[in-house]
Design a protein around this motif. Structure first.
Motif, PDB file in Angstrom:
ATOM      1  N   SER A  68     -21.530  42.729 -38.639  1.00  0.00           N
ATOM      2  CA  SER A  68     -21.495  43.269 -37.277  1.00  0.00           C
ATOM      3  C   SER A  68     -21.266  42.164 -36.250  1.00  0.00           C
ATOM      4  CB  SER A  68     -22.797  44.015 -36.976  1.00  0.00           C
ATOM      5  OG  SER A  68     -22.974  45.104 -37.857  1.00  0.00           O
ATOM      6  N   LEU A  69     -21.916  41.016 -36.445  1.00  0.00           N
ATOM      7  CA  LEU A  69     -21.703  39.881 -35.550  1.00  0.00           C
ATOM      8  C   LEU A  69     -20.267  39.380 -35.631  1.00  0.00           C
ATOM      9  CD1 LEU A  69     -24.976  37.791 -36.059  1.00  0.00           C
ATOM     10  CD2 LEU A  69     -24.327  39.127 -34.057  1.00  0.00           C
ATOM     11  N   ALA A  70     -19.712  39.395 -36.828  1.00  0.00           N
ATOM     12  CA  ALA A  70     -18.326  38.962 -37.005  1.00  0.00           C
ATOM     13  C   ALA A  70     -17.366  39.910 -36.282  1.00  0.00           C
ATOM     14  CB  ALA A  70     -17.990  38.878 -38.493  1.00  0.00           C
ATOM     15  N   VAL A  71     -17.659  41.209 -36.359  1.00  0.00           N
ATOM     16  CA  VAL A  71     -16.823  42.186 -35.641  1.00  0.00           C
ATOM     17  C   VAL A  71     -16.903  41.936 -34.137  1.00  0.00           C
ATOM     18  CG1 VAL A  71     -16.579  44.632 -35.047  1.00  0.00           C
ATOM     19  CG2 VAL A  71     -16.947  43.962 -37.433  1.00  0.00           C
TER      20      VAL A  71
ATOM     21  N   GLY B 156     -19.962  50.583 -52.763  1.00  0.00           N
ATOM     22  CA  GLY B 156     -21.058  50.511 -53.732  1.00  0.00           C
ATOM     23  C   GLY B 156     -21.973  51.705 -53.605  1.00  0.00           C
ATOM     24  N   ASP B 157     -22.818  51.898 -54.607  1.00  0.00           N
ATOM     25  CA  ASP B 157     -23.786  52.997 -54.574  1.00  0.00           C
ATOM     26  C   ASP B 157     -25.203  52.496 -54.828  1.00  0.00           C
ATOM     27  OD1 ASP B 157     -23.762  52.570 -57.409  1.00  0.00           O
ATOM     28  OD2 ASP B 157     -22.092  53.979 -57.560  1.00  0.00           O
ATOM     29  N   THR B 158     -25.415  51.194 -54.687  1.00  0.00           N
ATOM     30  CA  THR B 158     -26.710  50.580 -54.945  1.00  0.00           C
ATOM     31  C   THR B 158     -27.652  50.747 -53.757  1.00  0.00           C
ATOM     32  OG1 THR B 158     -25.913  48.484 -54.071  1.00  0.00           O
ATOM     33  CG2 THR B 158     -25.663  48.837 -56.440  1.00  0.00           C
ATOM     34  N   SER B 159     -28.886  50.306 -53.944  1.00  0.00           N
ATOM     35  CA  SER B 159     -29.838  50.294 -52.828  1.00  0.00           C
ATOM     36  C   SER B 159     -29.317  49.423 -51.695  1.00  0.00           C
ATOM     37  CB  SER B 159     -31.201  49.791 -53.310  1.00  0.00           C
ATOM     38  OG  SER B 159     -31.088  48.491 -53.885  1.00  0.00           O
ATOM     39  N   ALA B 160     -28.673  48.305 -52.036  1.00  0.00           N
ATOM     40  CA  ALA B 160     -28.112  47.412 -51.028  1.00  0.00           C
ATOM     41  C   ALA B 160     -27.018  48.101 -50.233  1.00  0.00           C
ATOM     42  CB  ALA B 160     -27.555  46.147 -51.685  1.00  0.00           C
ATOM     43  N   ALA B 161     -26.218  48.934 -50.904  1.00  0.00           N
ATOM     44  CA  ALA B 161     -25.132  49.644 -50.225  1.00  0.00           C
ATOM     45  C   ALA B 161     -25.672  50.597 -49.173  1.00  0.00           C
ATOM     46  CB  ALA B 161     -24.284  50.403 -51.251  1.00  0.00           C
ATOM     47  N   VAL B 162     -26.704  51.354 -49.527  1.00  0.00           N
ATOM     48  CA  VAL B 162     -27.293  52.306 -48.580  1.00  0.00           C
ATOM     49  C   VAL B 162     -27.872  51.568 -47.376  1.00  0.00           C
ATOM     50  CG1 VAL B 162     -29.087  54.041 -48.246  1.00  0.00           C
ATOM     51  CG2 VAL B 162     -27.785  53.997 -50.387  1.00  0.00           C
ATOM     52  N   VAL B 163     -28.648  50.534 -47.649  1.00  0.00           N
ATOM     53  CA  VAL B 163     -29.274  49.778 -46.564  1.00  0.00           C
ATOM     54  C   VAL B 163     -28.219  49.132 -45.671  1.00  0.00           C
ATOM     55  CG1 VAL B 163     -30.629  47.696 -46.085  1.00  0.00           C
ATOM     56  CG2 VAL B 163     -31.482  49.393 -47.709  1.00  0.00           C
ATOM     57  N   ALA B 164     -27.187  48.563 -46.275  1.00  0.00           N
ATOM     58  CA  ALA B 164     -26.127  47.915 -45.492  1.00  0.00           C
ATOM     59  C   ALA B 164     -25.431  48.912 -44.584  1.00  0.00           C
ATOM     60  CB  ALA B 164     -25.122  47.252 -46.435  1.00  0.00           C
ATOM     61  N   ALA B 165     -25.138  50.096 -45.104  1.00  0.00           N
ATOM     62  CA  ALA B 165     -24.447  51.110 -44.303  1.00  0.00           C
ATOM     63  C   ALA B 165     -25.315  51.556 -43.123  1.00  0.00           C
ATOM     64  CB  ALA B 165     -24.077  52.297 -45.181  1.00  0.00           C
ATOM     65  N   VAL B 166     -26.594  51.779 -43.372  1.00  0.00           N
ATOM     66  CA  VAL B 166     -27.497  52.205 -42.292  1.00  0.00           C
ATOM     67  C   VAL B 166     -27.645  51.086 -41.259  1.00  0.00           C
ATOM     68  CG1 VAL B 166     -29.856  52.880 -41.731  1.00  0.00           C
ATOM     69  CG2 VAL B 166     -28.725  53.871 -43.732  1.00  0.00           C
ATOM     70  N   GLN B 167     -27.791  49.847 -41.728  1.00  0.00           N
ATOM     71  CA  GLN B 167     -27.938  48.724 -40.797  1.00  0.00           C
ATOM     72  C   GLN B 167     -26.699  48.565 -39.912  1.00  0.00           C
ATOM     73  OE1 GLN B 167     -30.419  46.977 -39.904  1.00  0.00           O
ATOM     74  NE2 GLN B 167     -29.426  45.353 -38.713  1.00  0.00           N
ATOM     75  N   ALA B 168     -25.520  48.764 -40.490  1.00  0.00           N
ATOM     76  CA  ALA B 168     -24.293  48.671 -39.692  1.00  0.00           C
ATOM     77  C   ALA B 168     -24.296  49.718 -38.577  1.00  0.00           C
ATOM     78  CB  ALA B 168     -23.069  48.844 -40.588  1.00  0.00           C
ATOM     79  N   ARG B 169     -24.785  50.931 -38.884  1.00  0.00           N
ATOM     80  CA  ARG B 169     -24.891  51.969 -37.851  1.00  0.00           C
ATOM     81  C   ARG B 169     -25.920  51.582 -36.795  1.00  0.00           C
ATOM     82  NH1 ARG B 169     -22.793  53.978 -35.607  1.00  0.00           N
ATOM     83  NH2 ARG B 169     -23.520  56.108 -35.281  1.00  0.00           N
ATOM     84  N   LYS B 170     -27.025  50.984 -37.234  1.00  0.00           N
ATOM     85  CA  LYS B 170     -28.024  50.526 -36.271  1.00  0.00           C
ATOM     86  C   LYS B 170     -27.435  49.496 -35.312  1.00  0.00           C
ATOM     87  CE  LYS B 170     -32.403  51.155 -38.777  1.00  0.00           C
ATOM     88  NZ  LYS B 170     -33.601  50.450 -39.291  1.00  0.00           N
ATOM     89  N   GLU B 171     -26.469  48.738 -35.812  1.00  0.00           N
ATOM     90  CA  GLU B 171     -25.810  47.723 -34.988  1.00  0.00           C
ATOM     91  C   GLU B 171     -24.729  48.325 -34.097  1.00  0.00           C
ATOM     92  OE1 GLU B 171     -26.413  44.360 -34.699  1.00  0.00           O
ATOM     93  OE2 GLU B 171     -28.248  44.816 -35.803  1.00  0.00           O
ATOM     94  N   GLY B 172     -24.576  49.638 -34.172  1.00  0.00           N
ATOM     95  CA  GLY B 172     -23.617  50.314 -33.314  1.00  0.00           C
ATOM     96  C   GLY B 172     -22.189  50.283 -33.824  1.00  0.00           C
ATOM     97  N   LYS B 173     -22.025  49.995 -35.076  1.00  0.00           N
ATOM     98  CA  LYS B 173     -20.692  49.900 -35.649  1.00  0.00           C
ATOM     99  C   LYS B 173     -20.330  51.191 -36.376  1.00  0.00           C
ATOM    100  CE  LYS B 173     -20.326  45.769 -34.163  1.00  0.00           C
ATOM    101  NZ  LYS B 173     -21.463  45.981 -33.235  1.00  0.00           N
ATOM    102  N   SER B 174     -19.045  51.493 -36.377  1.00  0.00           N
ATOM    103  CA  SER B 174     -18.588  52.574 -37.249  1.00  0.00           C
ATOM    104  C   SER B 174     -18.566  52.032 -38.671  1.00  0.00           C
ATOM    105  CB  SER B 174     -17.196  53.061 -36.824  1.00  0.00           C
ATOM    106  OG  SER B 174     -16.254  52.007 -36.847  1.00  0.00           O
ATOM    107  N   VAL B 175     -18.972  52.855 -39.610  1.00  0.00           N
ATOM    108  CA  VAL B 175     -19.106  52.403 -40.999  1.00  0.00           C
ATOM    109  C   VAL B 175     -18.776  53.556 -41.932  1.00  0.00           C
ATOM    110  CG1 VAL B 175     -21.581  52.941 -41.044  1.00  0.00           C
ATOM    111  CG2 VAL B 175     -20.668  51.299 -42.677  1.00  0.00           C
ATOM    112  N   ILE B 176     -18.226  53.240 -43.068  1.00  0.00           N
ATOM    113  CA  ILE B 176     -18.000  54.220 -44.130  1.00  0.00           C
ATOM    114  C   ILE B 176     -18.587  53.652 -45.415  1.00  0.00           C
ATOM    115  CG2 ILE B 176     -16.282  55.427 -45.533  1.00  0.00           C
ATOM    116  CD1 ILE B 176     -14.395  55.334 -43.122  1.00  0.00           C
ATOM    117  N   LEU B 177     -19.353  54.476 -46.107  1.00  0.00           N
ATOM    118  CA  LEU B 177     -19.885  54.106 -47.419  1.00  0.00           C
ATOM    119  C   LEU B 177     -19.005  54.736 -48.487  1.00  0.00           C
ATOM    120  CD1 LEU B 177     -21.963  52.847 -49.284  1.00  0.00           C
ATOM    121  CD2 LEU B 177     -23.459  54.814 -48.884  1.00  0.00           C
ATOM    122  N   VAL B 178     -18.368  53.904 -49.283  1.00  0.00           N
ATOM    123  CA  VAL B 178     -17.502  54.346 -50.373  1.00  0.00           C
ATOM    124  C   VAL B 178     -18.263  54.112 -51.674  1.00  0.00           C
ATOM    125  CG1 VAL B 178     -15.245  54.105 -51.477  1.00  0.00           C
ATOM    126  CG2 VAL B 178     -15.489  53.654 -49.016  1.00  0.00           C
TER     127      VAL B 178
END
Length: 575
Positions: free
Chosen positions: A542-545, A59-81
Motif C-alpha cells: 500500500s505504501l508503494a502504491v 493465494g488461499d492461505t491465512s496470509a492471503a486472507v489477512v493481506a487482502a483485508v489489510q490492503a482494504r484497511k489501507e484504502g486500496k482496491s484489492v482482489i483475492l485470487v
C-alpha cells in the motif's frame, strides 16, 4: 467507499521475435472488441476477462486472507485470487492446535484472528456437541483459552474458515475462487514490474502491486524470481542444522529398534519394504533437493453421534504398513499420531513417531510439479493416511488393545462436508523458498546477528520433519532429516526476506514462500507468523502504491511506524 470492479474483455497478440508481425493489441470496450473479434473470426469465448485493482493477492492461505483485508484497511482496491475454493489453508484444514511459539510476539491482525476465535467460542451455539466446561484445553506452550488476552489458540476447522470468510465479507474483498495461475505464460512483466497475471480459466488480473501468498511460491517462480528447493549445505550460510541430518537425539521420530528393511527379513535380495528408498544418504551437513515430509493434519472425533467410521480405502494393501507391524512386533508401542483435543470432541492429529502420518520421501517432486502431478501426490498422501487409520483399526498383526484404541476414532460429520469429511489441504510444510533481498538464516533465528528492518517476529523451534527413509549399512531401516532445536527467545524477521532481489522483480511481495534457509524456514513457517507477514506485506504494498515506488524503495521508517500503529510487534525489549 468500496471500489467497483468492472469486467473487461481483451484480445491479445503477443509480439514475438519468432513470429514477425505479431503485435499486442488491448481493447477495453466490449462492444468494440466483439465487432473486431467477429471481423477476424475469433469467438468472444476465447478472449480473457480482465479485472483491475491496486493490489492483487494470489493465494488461499491465512496470509492471503489477512493481506487482502489489510490492503482494504489501507484504502486500496484489492482482489483475492484463490487457487482453491476454501480459504485459510492449514488454519482451516485441521491445524487447530496452533504452533504459537511465544504468544506475546503475535500482534496485529494475526492476534485479531485468535481474538475472533475466542469470540466465536464465547457463544453458547459454538458448543453444540460438548459443554464448554467439559473441554480440557491444552496448548503448544501457550494458554489455549486465554481470557485475559481474549485469545483462543485451539479451534475447529469450520470455525476458522467461517471467520476468514466473514472477515473478507466484512471488508467487501472481491474473491475469485478456484483460479489457478497459468504458470507457463500467465505472468506479464514490463521490465522488472509485473503488469498482470492470468489464470487457467482465462481471467487476467491487473495491478500495481502483487502478493504471492501460496505455500508453493508459484507466482514468485513464474515471475522469474530466484528460489531454492531442498536443504542448503551448512557451509552456505554458516549453519549447524541444515543439509543431511542423521543425528537421532530429537523427539523420537526415528526407529528405536532394529527393523530389517527387506521384504524377507535379513535378505537384501528380496527387495526393500514399501516406502523405503534405495537412494544414498546425503552426507552430513551437505546440500540436497529433498523436502521435509508432508501430511494431512487430520480432524478426528470419538463422539459417536458425529462420527463417520473409517472404511477400507480403495486400493488398500496391508503391505503398505508392514514396517509398522514389524516395529510393533519388536516390542515398541509407538504413539503413531497425536490426538490433540479441539472443542466438540474433535482433534488436530499430527505426525508423531518413527512411522506415522508423514509420508516420508513421497513429496520430493511436489514443489516444481504440474498441477496434475501435484494432485497425484496429494491423493497418494490421502490414500496413505486413510489406509493407516484402517490398518490401525483392523490389522490382526496388532494387539486387541491397539485396535480397540483406534477403533473409536472416525471423521467428523460436520467438517469438510463437501470433501467426504477429509481436510481440504495437505500440509505443505516447505516447497520453494525465495532467495530474496535478505535471506533469514539460523543466525537470525538465534539472534546472533542484527536482523535489519523487522516486519514481525518468530519464536518457534527450529523444526524440520524427516526427509528420507533409508537403509543403514547393516540392513536396518532408519529416518533422516528430523531437527527440533529450541530457541532461547524470539527473533525479528527482515523486510528484505519478503521481497525479491532487485534484479528479479520490483512490485512483488512474498510473505509465505519467503527468503529463508531450510532450517530458518522451519521456524518461520507457522500460521500465526504467516498472518503477521501477510499483514506487513500488504501494508508495504500500500505504501508503494501511494508513493509510486518499488518495494525496494519505500521508506522503512514510514512502514515501521504504520505497522506499530496497527499493533504489529517488531521487537521485544530484553534486559
Amino acid at each position: 467507499m468500496v471500489p467497483q470492479y468492472q469486467s473487461l474483455r481483451e484480445i491479445t497478440f503477443m509480439k514475438n521475435t519468432q513470429s514477425p508481425g505479431r503485435v499486442f493489441i488491448s481493447f477495453r470496450r466490449k462492444s468494440v472488441i466483439a465487432v473486431l473479434l467477429a471481423a477476424i473470426g475469433i469467438s468472444c469465448a476465447h478472449a480473457a476477462q480482465s479485472f483491475t485493482a491496486d493490489i492483487i493477492v494470489y493465494g488461499d492461505t491465512s496470509a492471503a486472507v489477512v493481506a487482502a483485508v489489510q490492503a482494504r484497511k489501507e484504502g486500496k482496491s484489492v482482489i483475492l485470487v484463490a487457487p482453491q475454493k476454501h480459504l485459510g489453508a492449514m488454519t482451516s484444514a485441521g491445524l487447530g492446535f496452533t504452533d504459537s511459539g511465544k504468544a506475546y510476539t503475535i500482534g496485529g491482525m494475526s492476534k485479531e484472528f485468535y481474538h475472533r476465535v475466542w469470540l466465536e467460542y464465547q457463544k453458547d451455539s459454538a458448543w453444540n456437541l460438548q459443554k464448554r466446561n467439559e473441554f480440557r484445553a491444552q496448548g503448544q506452550g501457550t494458554t489455549a483459552i486465554n481470557n485475559e488476552t481474549q485469545t483462543m489458540w485451539v479451534f475447529e476447522p469450520k470455525v476458522a474458515e467461517r471467520i476468514y470468510d466473514q472477515w473478507l465479507e466484512e471488508y467487501r474483498v472481491p474473491v475469485y475462487r478456484n483460479e489457478k495461475l497459468n504458470r507457463e505464460k500467465g505472468v506479464r512483466k514490463f521490465g522488472k514490474k509485473i503488469t498482470s497475471i492470468q489464470t487457467l480459466s482465462n481471467k487476467r488480473f491487473r495491478g500495481k502491486m502483487f502478493l504471492d501468498c501460496t505455500f508453493e511460491g508459484d507466482l514468485m517462480a513464474a515471475a522469474g524470481c530466484e528460489y531454492y528447493v531442498g536443504r542448503e549445505a551448512n557451509s552456505q550460510y554458516g549453519e549447524d542444522y541444515n543439509g543431511g541430518r542423521t543425528t537421532l537425539e530429537h523427539n523420537g521420530h526415528h526407529f528405536k529398534s532394529k527393523i530389517s528393511a527387506y521384504k524377507v527379513p535379513g535378505d537384501s535380495s528380496s527387495g526393500l519394504l514399501k516406502f523405503i528408498r534405495p537412494d544414498p544418504l546425503t552426507p552430513e551437513g551437505e546440500a540436497d533437493k529433498r523436502v521435509q515430509s508432508y501430511c494431512y493434519r487430520m480432524c478426528l472425533t470419538d463422539y459417536g453421534p458425529n462420527r463417520v467410521p473409517i472404511t477400507k480405502p480403495e486400493g488398500y494393501s496391508p503391505e503398505d504398513y508392514e514396517l509398522f507391524a514389524r516395529y510393533f512386533a519388536s516390542g515398541e508401542n509407538p504413539p503413531v499420531m497425536t490426538t490433540s483435543r479441539m472443542p466438540n470432541f474433535k482433534t488436530d492429529s499430527n505426525n508423531h513417531g518413527a512411522f506415522s502420518l508423514d509420508f516420508i520421501g513421497k513429496n520430493y517432486d511436489y514443489p516444481e510439479a504440474s498441477y496434475e502431478e501435484r494432485q497425484k501426490i496429494v491423493d497418494a498422501h490421502r490414500q496413505y493416511q486413510l489406509g493407516l487409520l484402517y490398518f490401525l483399526q483392523n490389522d490382526p498383526r496388532l494387539s486387541d488393545e491397539v485396535r480397540e484404541r483406534w477403533q473409536k476414532w472416525g471423521l467428523p460429520k460436520d467438517e469438510f462436508t463437501d470433501n467426504d469429511h477429509w481436510p481440504h489441504n495437505l500440509y505443505i510444510r516447505e516447497a520453494r523458498r525465495m532467495i530474496g533481498h535478505y535471506v533469514m538464516t539460523q543466525a537470525d533465528c538465534q539472534s546472533k546477528v542484527k536482523t535489519p528492518m523487522s516486519v514481525g517476529m518468530g519464536s518457534y523451534t527450529l523444526d524440520s520433519h524427516n526427509t528420507h527413509r533409508y537403509v543403514t549399512d547393516d540392513g536396518y531401516v532408519q529416518n533422516e532429516g528430523d531437527v527440533q532445536v529450541r530457541l532461547d527467545g524470539p527473533y525479528q524477521i527482515a523486510y528484505g526476506a519478503i521481497i525479491p532481489q532487485k534484479k528479479d522483480c520490483s512490485n512483488l511481495l512474498v510473505p509465505v514462500a519467503c527468503s529463508a534457509s531450510h532450517i530458518a524456514f522451519g521456524s518461520i513457517r507457522m500460521e500465526p507468523v504467516f498472518m503477521i507477514l501477510g499483514q506487513s506485506a500488504a501494508t508495504a504494498a500500500s505504501l508503494a502504491v501511494d508513493s509510486k515506488k518499488t518495494v525496494h524503495e519505500i521508506d522503512y521508517s514510514t512502514l515501521r511506524e504504520k505497522l506499530l500503529k496497527d499493533g504489529q510487534i517488531l521487537e521485544i525489549e530484553t534486559k
